[in-house]
Design a protein around this motif. Structure first.
Motif: not given
Length: 249
Positions: A120-128, A133-142, A211-220
């Motif tokens: 999917x294309x983010x057509x607005x800022x969906x990070x927060x 989307x930066x944290x939901x369900x382990x964060x969505x991979x951009x 950069x996605x600074x909201x999620x710990x990469x270990x939680x992905x």
């Protein structure tokens, strides 16, 4: 038209493309995407495998949500929405932020490592905000970013009449509400072709990325809960739901 089914096995093949830039030709215009080969290698390799075997050619944009996302990569259309053949799911790589103008992988709710063909294309800022989307369900991979000139194509798709969540052409909003209206492939936004423009994996080096600074990469790899609130059901349906349109006869 031959029908494809979800969950097919990965064909025995080697993918030679290491492209950073691909061109997506749609019936509403061109979208040029810079891929992040170095930082999201598994996701880019997966996307390019579908490009290499032309799986995305003649697919449709099956979902567009106002001030949220535009989604494709999952279906062709004959007299109904036919799922394309998918490959094994890939590991999540939540390195970059889901800001406007990025492309990310869709996946099943509650399973961070479930992305296959759909994006999917983010057509607005969906990070927060409400999306998170930066944290939901382990964060969505951009895994890529569109060029500035490509934004007009996304804007054009978003502005179309929608039958439910599916953007359409040649049909009015009133006709969408009618049970007598049939949908043909000519009424849908078609991805005519996706092709490699530049096979230099370093050509994205000069891009300005967030950069996605909201999620710990270990939680992905966690399969636990999401903080996405009311959008959990929506994102969980990305991969599985089919648009509710009357079948063409």
């Amino acid at each position: 038209m031959k029908k494809f089914f979800l969950g097919s096995l990965l064909a025995a093949a080697s993918f030679s493309s290491t492209a950073t830039i691909v061109e997506m030709k749609t019936s509403q215009g061109i979208i040029v995407i810079n891929l992040f080969d170095q930082d999201t290698p598994k996701t880019v390799e997966n996307f390019l495998s579908y490009v290499d075997d032309e799986s995305y050619n003649q697919t449709v944009i099956h979902r567009s949500l106002s001030d949220f996302v535009i989604q494709g990569g999952g279906f062709t259309f004959s007299d109904d929405f036919d799922p394309i053949t998918t490959k094994p799911a890939i590991i999540n790589e939540p390195v970059f932020s889901n800001v406007k103008g990025t492309i990310a992988m869709a996946k099943v709710d509650g399973d961070p490592n479930s992305a296959t063909s759909q994006w999917f294309f983010n057509i607005v800022d969906n990070s927060v905000g409400s999306a998170q989307l930066d944290t939901q369900n382990g964060g969505f991979t951009v895994f890529g970013q569109i060029t500035e000139a490509s934004q007009s194509t996304l804007d054009k798709i978003a502005a179309l009449v929608h039958c439910g969540e599916t953007p359409v052409v040649g049909i009015t909003a009133e006709q969408c509400a009618s049970t007598d209206v049939t949908i043909s492939s000519a009424n849908l936004v078609t991805i005519q072709n996706v092709a490699v423009m530049d096979d230099d994996p370093n050509s994205a080096a000069a891009l300005t990325v967030t950069e996605n600074t909201l999620i710990d990469s270990n939680s992905s790899t966690d399969s636990g809960s999401s903080s996405g609130g009311g959008l959990i059901w929506l994102l969980g349906a990305f991969l599985l739901a089919v648009p509710r349109l009357k079948r063409a006869k």
